[in-house]
Motif scaffolding. Structure first.
Motif: not given
Length: 250
Positions: A45-53, A61-67
């Motif tokens: 899940p993408h994460m930034e200040e106050g947000f977990i996707g 929503v589900n909001f994933n980063d993929i590497s």
């Protein structure tokens, strides 16, 4: 859904509702197949200040980063840009997606301290058949290919003469269930890649190599229609999903 495909002077009928997927999916965990000493891919899940996707964490929503690395983490299709100084993108080099293909099964043979696919083996497997794409299933064909860690195992590979034979037979698309058509550690020689793409002569810019496929044992050797699907990435290689269809006999 039935389709009729005319190739040269011959017509093939296929059932589009019966695809045979020969790709390995990207899973983002330890069970993911991999090579070249890379860690598993990440799907997080993408994460930034106050947000977990992630919906279960309160997001809408589900909001994933993929590497991941396309060469190391699953089924991928590559063009000659993989080994040239000049930039070539698989998204531009592959512009047709349906091909007459032949599925063959080969048990790599002993060569010095390695196991290899030789010209003689491919000659025997193909015979006089004409095809644009060759799909090689190697033996043993175990389900562990879906999750195997290939790093530092010296997997089988193609001899240079075998790759050159494919060129001579005008086979433009090679698909194989190994991490590479070349030896794992060859000091950068890449003899089979270089021969297949003819980098020392008239380069075969439209030819492709697809590695890390998996051809289930239920799929018989023979003639198929191949649909080679790519993720549209401007890169030398892209994750891909080769799907084959068995022609319906009249």
């Amino acid at each position: 859904m039935l389709a009729r495909i005319k190739h040269n002077s011959k017509e093939y009928k296929i059932d589009l509702s019966k695809p045979l997927d020969i790709s390995i999916p990207l899973s983002g965990n330890e069970s993911n197949v991999r090579a070249w000493n890379l860690d598993p891919p990440k799907i997080e899940p993408h994460m930034e200040e106050g947000f977990i996707g992630k919906v279960s964490e309160g997001a809408s929503v589900n909001f994933n980063d993929i590497s991941f690395n396309p060469h190391a983490h699953g089924t991928h299709t590559e063009c000659l840009g993989h080994i040239t100084e000049e930039t070539y993108s698989i998204n531009k080099q592959l512009s047709d997606y349906f091909f007459l293909a032949e599925v063959v099964t080969i048990a790599p043979e002993k060569y010095q301290n390695d196991f290899v696919v030789s010209k003689k083996q491919i000659q025997y497997a193909i015979g006089n058949k004409k095809c644009e794409a060759l799909i090689i299933r190697t033996l043993p064909n175990l389900k562990e290919k879906l999750s195997r860690k290939y790093s530092d195992t010296n997997p089988p590979y193609l001899l240079e003469e075998a790759a050159q034979y494919l060129v001579d037979r005008e086979i433009n698309h090679l698909l194989i269930d190994l991490p590479s058509i070349d030896r794992e550690k060859d000091n950068g020689a890449l003899l089979a890649h270089r021969a297949f793409w003819q980098v020392e002569g008239k380069m075969r810019t439209r030819a492709t190599i697809t590695e890390f496929i998996f051809v289930n044992n239920s799929i018989k050797d023979g003639t198929y229609i191949l649909n080679l699907q790519l993720a549209p990435m401007e890169n030398d290689a892209s994750p891909s999903r080769p799907v084959i269809f068995k022609p319906i006999e009249s």
